[in-house]
Design a protein around this motif. Sequence first.
Motif, PDB file in Angstrom:
ATOM      1  N   ARG A  72       3.215   2.443  -9.184  1.00  0.00           N
ATOM      2  CA  ARG A  72       4.407   2.139  -8.413  1.00  0.00           C
ATOM      3  C   ARG A  72       4.026   1.957  -6.942  1.00  0.00           C
ATOM      4  O   ARG A  72       4.824   2.161  -6.059  1.00  0.00           O
ATOM      5  CB  ARG A  72       5.409   3.271  -8.611  1.00  0.00           C
ATOM      6  N   LYS A  73       2.784   1.600  -6.707  1.00  0.00           N
ATOM      7  CA  LYS A  73       2.317   1.341  -5.352  1.00  0.00           C
ATOM      8  C   LYS A  73       2.589  -0.125  -5.041  1.00  0.00           C
ATOM      9  O   LYS A  73       2.417  -0.986  -5.900  1.00  0.00           O
ATOM     10  CB  LYS A  73       0.812   1.613  -5.279  1.00  0.00           C
TER      11      LYS A  73
ATOM     12  N   ALA B 217       5.631   0.447 -13.576  1.00  0.00           N
ATOM     13  CA  ALA B 217       5.199   1.769 -14.052  1.00  0.00           C
ATOM     14  C   ALA B 217       6.002   2.212 -15.272  1.00  0.00           C
ATOM     15  O   ALA B 217       5.480   2.862 -16.172  1.00  0.00           O
ATOM     16  CB  ALA B 217       5.316   2.796 -12.937  1.00  0.00           C
TER      17      ALA B 217
ATOM     18  N   GLY C 240       0.799  -1.219   0.000  1.00  0.00           N
ATOM     19  CA  GLY C 240       0.000   0.000   0.000  1.00  0.00           C
ATOM     20  C   GLY C 240       0.830   1.267   0.000  1.00  0.00           C
ATOM     21  O   GLY C 240       0.311   2.355  -0.202  1.00  0.00           O
ATOM     22  N   ARG C 241       2.154   1.116   0.240  1.00  0.00           N
ATOM     23  CA  ARG C 241       3.022   2.295   0.216  1.00  0.00           C
ATOM     24  C   ARG C 241       3.724   2.399  -1.129  1.00  0.00           C
ATOM     25  O   ARG C 241       3.599   1.532  -1.980  1.00  0.00           O
ATOM     26  CB  ARG C 241       4.053   2.177   1.330  1.00  0.00           C
ATOM     27  N   ALA C 242       4.482   3.502  -1.284  1.00  0.00           N
ATOM     28  CA  ALA C 242       5.212   3.698  -2.532  1.00  0.00           C
ATOM     29  C   ALA C 242       6.466   2.820  -2.538  1.00  0.00           C
ATOM     30  O   ALA C 242       7.191   2.785  -1.554  1.00  0.00           O
ATOM     31  CB  ALA C 242       5.602   5.157  -2.674  1.00  0.00           C
ATOM     32  N   ILE C 243       6.707   2.110  -3.631  1.00  0.00           N
ATOM     33  CA  ILE C 243       7.884   1.240  -3.756  1.00  0.00           C
ATOM     34  C   ILE C 243       9.144   2.042  -3.441  1.00  0.00           C
ATOM     35  O   ILE C 243       9.373   3.110  -3.993  1.00  0.00           O
ATOM     36  CB  ILE C 243       7.958   0.654  -5.188  1.00  0.00           C
ATOM     37  N   LYS C 244       9.946   1.504  -2.509  1.00  0.00           N
ATOM     38  CA  LYS C 244      11.104   2.238  -2.011  1.00  0.00           C
ATOM     39  C   LYS C 244      12.220   2.357  -3.027  1.00  0.00           C
ATOM     40  O   LYS C 244      12.857   3.383  -3.147  1.00  0.00           O
ATOM     41  CB  LYS C 244      11.660   1.486  -0.794  1.00  0.00           C
TER      42      LYS C 244
END
Lengths: 244, 307
Positions: free
Chosen positions: B194-195, B187, B174-178
């Motif tokens: 990119r989630k 993406a 659920g967060r943005a890919i680090k």
Amino acid sequence: MKAGNLKQILLITDGCSNQGENPAMVASLVAEQGITVNVIGILEDTQSEQPEGLEEVEDVAVNGRGVSQIVYQQALTQTVQTVTKQAMTETLQGVVNHELKHILGQETTIEELPPEQRGEVMEVVDELGETCSLEVLVLVDTSASMANKLLAVQEALIDLSISMNARMGDNRFAVYQFPGRKKPIQQLVDWTSRLDSISSIFSKISSGGITPTGPALKEAMYQFGKKSLRRRFRKDDLSNIEEA
Amino acid sequence: MISPTSKKPDVRLRKGQIIIGKWHKRQYQVIRLLGSGAIGTVYLCLYQNRKVALKMSIQSAAITSEVNVLKSFQAVQGHHLGPALIDVDDYVTSAGHHYAFYIMEYISGDTLTSFINQNGNQWLSPLLLGLVKDLEVLHKQGYVFGDLKLENLIVARNPAKLRWVDVGGTTWKGRAIKEYTEFYDRAYWGCGTRKADAGYDLFALAMVILRVYYPDGFARGQNPRKTLRQKIDQAVDIEPLKHLLKQLVDQTFHEAGQVHRFLLTHAMKRQTTRAKQVQPINEPLYPVVEMIGVLTVGAGYCLYLML
């Protein structure tokens, strides 16, 4: 802890300034207003590692309390998002360091904590990075030598928007070019949450030989000012970051 | 608020250099460089006569985040998710700069590409099965691996198993890919966001397999999705795998479990069809083979008696 609103200027350039105030000095002024200045210097494909004109890049970023990176245009896309994210993390670490000082009553930074405690604090920083609102004003040098790099810049901005919008927090972007026709900077894209659909925004390029980086940065700072005046009554949490 | 990391010089460790941790005082001797990534450099080191891997970075924050991930992996019992974490500490240079590092298990082996080149691509299915199983456990933990790519995978031996060696991109769902790499990024190819979700890893998995077939990668072209389909059709010689890759790229699979089942079904199917093909030829021949055997033994015995 509230993340509040992070403000950044992302300066993309390929050479040194040659008109107006010293950009490093302006950057430190901008940083005093709670706005981080990040700088990306683009190399010509034929250039060696560290040409003279780009020495200014690091100087401006250090004074703007931001991050700098010098890259070839092929690496621009990945660089734009790492620089933005790294600057966010560093700013948030600054905020957390500030809080630590309050809690522990002494000058303690995250890096001085033993590794075990550092992990817990870092989770807070990660959490803030995911949820805070972010405002990025992209300031693109469109002097003649940049002409063949602007397509890469545009692609990188679209990608930045994809990366940042994968976060939970809100984003706002604006794109300006400099020099403008009669003023230091020229608006290309007004504040918006997405840049995914921008196309040929750099169509009108001024081909003059001047690069007034200092005045452009100063003018860019006021673009945040205008907006926050309008929103002053809605958002109180701005102060949180500015203090730090 | 000026961050110390922006003034700190990049760190390079020399062969033979001894690193002593600031906090735990353990000693590590550098053997050689293993690799260097977006954040940090990994060295092979010796600690109490044991080979370990040391990851050091100019960005302490990033090292700390990775340590958090490795620690949470160890909470999963009975399942090896990534290398084991051994130590976390700081290295202080003579100039007084601090560099965070951590010590992890050293996983030796081949890259997937060289393993497949040596042993043949029939190994792809079993190796993928294992990796997909690990992804499934990881996803159940609430994480997404993120930066899944050939450079982050090693085929460990005895038994041959595909293992990941760098957890720097691991992100909460659920967060943005680090952290990611363009060629493997969903993406970048216009196939999604990119989630962090399971599908993100599954897309990267498809690109890992494609990269085995195209070691130098390929450009995304005007129509990235079309490019992907063409590249799959042109190179992938195993029919079920081709089918799987297309589904992964199209994001029709949402969970690693689906991929696991797909691989399992097809691995089985191929075995049974081969058995069916072989058996009808073998069965009628069996008495003949037996007779020849008996005759040979008999002839041998006769010869022995004659002599």
